[in-house]
Design a protein around this motif. Structure first.
Motif, PDB file in Angstrom:
ATOM      1  N   LEU A 257      38.044 154.900  21.702  1.00 32.22           N
ATOM      2  CA  LEU A 257      37.499 154.889  20.345  1.00 32.22           C
ATOM      3  C   LEU A 257      36.933 156.273  20.059  1.00 32.22           C
ATOM      4  O   LEU A 257      36.052 156.756  20.782  1.00 32.22           O
ATOM      5  CB  LEU A 257      36.409 153.822  20.214  1.00 32.22           C
ATOM      6  CG  LEU A 257      35.653 153.769  18.894  1.00 32.22           C
ATOM      7  CD1 LEU A 257      36.588 153.429  17.734  1.00 32.22           C
ATOM      8  CD2 LEU A 257      34.519 152.759  18.961  1.00 32.22           C
ATOM      9  N   MET A 258      37.442 156.914  19.006  1.00 30.01           N
ATOM     10  CA  MET A 258      37.023 158.269  18.671  1.00 30.01           C
ATOM     11  C   MET A 258      36.598 158.340  17.210  1.00 30.01           C
ATOM     12  O   MET A 258      37.166 157.665  16.362  1.00 30.01           O
ATOM     13  CB  MET A 258      38.167 159.258  18.918  1.00 30.01           C
ATOM     14  CG  MET A 258      38.639 159.333  20.368  1.00 30.01           C
ATOM     15  SD  MET A 258      40.043 160.460  20.576  1.00 30.01           S
ATOM     16  CE  MET A 258      41.311 159.522  19.700  1.00 30.01           C
ATOM     17  N   GLU A 265      35.529 155.411  25.956  1.00 32.14           N
ATOM     18  CA  GLU A 265      36.733 154.997  26.662  1.00 32.14           C
ATOM     19  C   GLU A 265      36.387 153.878  27.635  1.00 32.14           C
ATOM     20  O   GLU A 265      35.292 153.853  28.213  1.00 32.14           O
ATOM     21  CB  GLU A 265      37.342 156.183  27.423  1.00 32.14           C
ATOM     22  CG  GLU A 265      37.780 157.329  26.533  1.00 32.14           C
ATOM     23  CD  GLU A 265      38.295 158.518  27.334  1.00 32.14           C
ATOM     24  OE1 GLU A 265      38.229 158.450  28.580  1.00 32.14           O
ATOM     25  OE2 GLU A 265      38.748 159.494  26.723  1.00 32.14           O
ATOM     26  N   PHE A 266      37.325 152.963  27.806  1.00 26.80           N
ATOM     27  CA  PHE A 266      37.136 151.875  28.771  1.00 26.80           C
ATOM     28  C   PHE A 266      38.476 151.520  29.392  1.00 26.80           C
ATOM     29  O   PHE A 266      39.514 151.483  28.715  1.00 26.80           O
ATOM     30  CB  PHE A 266      36.557 150.628  28.095  1.00 26.80           C
ATOM     31  CG  PHE A 266      36.487 149.441  29.013  1.00 26.80           C
ATOM     32  CD1 PHE A 266      35.475 149.338  29.953  1.00 26.80           C
ATOM     33  CD2 PHE A 266      37.454 148.441  28.967  1.00 26.80           C
ATOM     34  CE1 PHE A 266      35.421 148.251  30.831  1.00 26.80           C
ATOM     35  CE2 PHE A 266      37.406 147.353  29.826  1.00 26.80           C
ATOM     36  CZ  PHE A 266      36.379 147.264  30.759  1.00 26.80           C
ATOM     37  N   GLY A 283      33.712 152.859  32.343  1.00 27.67           N
ATOM     38  CA  GLY A 283      33.449 153.276  30.976  1.00 27.67           C
ATOM     39  C   GLY A 283      32.988 154.718  30.901  1.00 27.67           C
ATOM     40  O   GLY A 283      32.385 155.245  31.848  1.00 27.67           O
ATOM     41  N   ARG A 284      33.288 155.336  29.785  1.00 25.77           N
ATOM     42  CA  ARG A 284      32.868 156.717  29.552  1.00 25.77           C
ATOM     43  C   ARG A 284      32.492 156.870  28.095  1.00 25.77           C
ATOM     44  O   ARG A 284      33.207 156.407  27.201  1.00 25.77           O
ATOM     45  CB  ARG A 284      33.983 157.697  29.897  1.00 25.77           C
ATOM     46  CG  ARG A 284      33.643 159.156  29.629  1.00 25.77           C
ATOM     47  CD  ARG A 284      34.798 160.070  29.992  1.00 25.77           C
ATOM     48  NE  ARG A 284      34.518 161.450  29.651  1.00 25.77           N
ATOM     49  CZ  ARG A 284      34.782 161.992  28.454  1.00 25.77           C
ATOM     50  NH1 ARG A 284      35.351 161.231  27.506  1.00 25.77           N
ATOM     51  NH2 ARG A 284      34.489 163.252  28.210  1.00 25.77           N
ATOM     52  N   ILE A 285      31.337 157.533  27.845  1.00 22.32           N
ATOM     53  CA  ILE A 285      30.896 157.769  26.481  1.00 22.32           C
ATOM     54  C   ILE A 285      30.483 159.224  26.342  1.00 22.32           C
ATOM     55  O   ILE A 285      29.807 159.779  27.213  1.00 22.32           O
ATOM     56  CB  ILE A 285      29.735 156.825  26.081  1.00 22.32           C
ATOM     57  CG1 ILE A 285      29.331 157.064  24.631  1.00 22.32           C
ATOM     58  CG2 ILE A 285      28.541 156.980  27.025  1.00 22.32           C
ATOM     59  CD1 ILE A 285      28.384 156.017  24.084  1.00 22.32           C
ATOM     60  N   SER A 308      26.687 162.745  27.558  1.00 23.11           N
ATOM     61  CA  SER A 308      27.929 162.214  28.115  1.00 23.11           C
ATOM     62  C   SER A 308      27.607 161.495  29.407  1.00 23.11           C
ATOM     63  O   SER A 308      26.848 162.000  30.238  1.00 23.11           O
ATOM     64  CB  SER A 308      28.950 163.336  28.367  1.00 23.11           C
ATOM     65  OG  SER A 308      28.465 164.244  29.334  1.00 23.11           O
ATOM     66  N   LEU A 309      28.161 160.281  29.551  1.00 30.27           N
ATOM     67  CA  LEU A 309      27.937 159.467  30.740  1.00 30.27           C
ATOM     68  C   LEU A 309      29.225 158.740  31.098  1.00 30.27           C
ATOM     69  O   LEU A 309      29.977 158.308  30.209  1.00 30.27           O
ATOM     70  CB  LEU A 309      26.825 158.439  30.507  1.00 30.27           C
ATOM     71  CG  LEU A 309      25.380 158.928  30.500  1.00 30.27           C
ATOM     72  CD1 LEU A 309      24.452 157.783  30.091  1.00 30.27           C
ATOM     73  CD2 LEU A 309      24.973 159.495  31.847  1.00 30.27           C
ATOM     74  N   ALA A 310      29.461 158.574  32.382  1.00 32.12           N
ATOM     75  CA  ALA A 310      30.614 157.819  32.860  1.00 32.12           C
ATOM     76  C   ALA A 310      30.198 157.067  34.111  1.00 32.12           C
ATOM     77  O   ALA A 310      29.465 157.595  34.956  1.00 32.12           O
ATOM     78  CB  ALA A 310      31.789 158.741  33.165  1.00 32.12           C
TER      79      ALA A 310
END
Length: 420
Positions: A257-258, A265-266, A283-285, A308-310
């Motif tokens: 989702l952008m 991202e998942f 997951g990544r944001i 940013s976290l993953a």
């Protein structure tokens, strides 16, 4: 050949001709019938059945089923349904075209319609339909609009209580009941969810496509639109519809989702994909402006800083968890976990966080959270307020630790902030 019928003896013998009948077959006094006459009877019977079938088909093609559909839906859902035009082409697949459909909202709803669309074109396979299963070869919607809201008792307007469907919900929660959509498209659509505070969460669907070549093939998903006014695009791949309908195994999903400086991202699996529940994966944001992102979700927070976290992502019921996470806040490396527990209706959500920084630049963090009036001033600790908005409905319980914290020329070792 000899037989009996209601006490009469019938036999078929070689053809005999009556001279007086100019060669026509006849039935004699003993009840004998010629093979030709039996064939004529059979052909007449088959011809009559065929003619009747053609007549029924012509009747169904030319019959206006719109009033019948409106009446039945009103009885079954206990809601008014109006249709501008309905056209059915009988065959396999069954072709259906509907113009200007409007399904009434619940009596307590804030707007007259819950669901409407300008036009729908569908091709439905007959064999699955006879088993109560919807398999769309094609379903295209033009300007669909859906409003979801709850009443004071927490009951959603998607629940119906009509005579024919007492207690059913429009939104299916069982994977096996979800229709197969080999070619789904929606344009100019709008989905709104009205919160208990009266605010609308709005999803604009400029274009939406779901494509699969067969029941056992992967499904491609693409949505272009906006969330609460911010442009967004969702793209992804899922397992097949056959896998979706098999509730015994988790369902595989990959999506991205952008939009508006944010990317989510998942990749993983879900035991209940229709509710986004039983989720387990990675997951990544990535957020360009943390404050702007919180305002997108309906909250107010000043934090002009990137994040940013993953990590490992799970959701089970009311509990969301991002664990073993690594990333950056601004330019500082951060790791740890974030957990969110959704509170029951009219109760607060709870956010629990545990973050670790090898090094934290406090001056940069203070500059990100200070009010606009102080933007030109040198940041200091006096500009930092730990007071939260009393109306935000969330309890924050966390611990932030920095092995080294830096503010201008000052260096602090092993700094810990813990609070609730």
């Amino acid at each position: 050949m000899l037989g009996s019928l209601r006490g009469y003896r019938i036999a078929i013998e070689p053809r005999r001709v009556c001279d007086a009948c100019h060669g026509a077959p006849f039935t004699n006094r003993e009840g004998f019938v010629s093979r030709k006459r039996i064939a004529v009877f059979v052909l007449v019977l088959l011809g009559s059945i065929a003619a009747l079938g053609i007549a029924v088909i012509l009747l169904l093609i030319n019959l206006d089923l719109r009033p019948l559909a409106e009446h039945y839906a009103g009885w079954a859902l206990d809601r008014r349904l109006s249709i501008g035009a309905l056209r059915i082409v009988w065959g396999n697949p069954l072709s259906v075209e509907i113009d200007n459909l409007h399904l009434a909202n619940a009596p307590w709803g804030h707007e007259p319609d819950m669901l409407s669309f300008e036009r729908a074109e569908a091709e439905i396979d007959l064999a699955p339909l006879l088993r109560g299963v919807l398999r769309y070869r094609k379903l295209h919607l033009v300007k669909p609009s859906l409003l979801l809201e709850r009443n004071a008792d927490g009951i959603g307007n998607w629940h119906f209580g009509g005579s024919g469907m007492s207690g059913i919900a429009l939104v299916q929660h069982t994977r096996g009941q979800f229709p197969t959509l080999l070619d789904f498209a929606a344009s100019g659509g709008l989905v709104r969810y009205r919160t208990t505070s009266g605010k609308d969460l709005r999803i604009d669907l400029q274009q939406m496509r779901v494509l699969a070549t067969d029941d056992n093939q992967p499904v491609q998903l693409n949505v272009v639109g906006a969330y609460n006014g911010a442009p967004a695009q969702l793209s992804g791949t899922t397992q097949s519809f056959a896998a979706l309908h098999d509730g015994t195994t988790p369902f595989g999903v990959d999506f991205s989702l952008m939009g508006d400086g944010t990317q989510i991202e998942f990749s993983g699996r879900m035991t209940n994909p229709l509710d986004f529940d039983g989720v387990s994966g990675h997951g990544r944001i990535s957020i360009g402006d943390l404050g702007k992102f919180t305002r997108l979700l309906g909250a107010e927070a000043r934090a002009a800083i990137s994040l940013s976290l993953a990590g490992a992502f799970t959701r089970n019921g009311d509990d969301w968890l991002l664990s073993e996470a690594t990333g950056k806040l601004g330019g500082d490396t951060v790791g740890g976990k974030l957990a969110l527990h959704e509170g029951a209706r009219k109760t607060s959500d709870r956010l629990t966080l545990a973050l670790e920084f090898p090094r934290l630049d406090l001056q940069r963090l203070l500059a990100a959270v200070r009010p606009p009036a102080q933007a030109s001033q040198r940041p200091d600790f006096g500009s930092l307020s730990l007071r939260l908005d009393e109306g935000n409905g969330i309890v924050v319980d966390g611990r932030v630790r920095a092995a080294e914290a830096v503010f201008d020329r000052l260096h602090f070792a092993d700094v810990v902030l813990q609070g609730r």
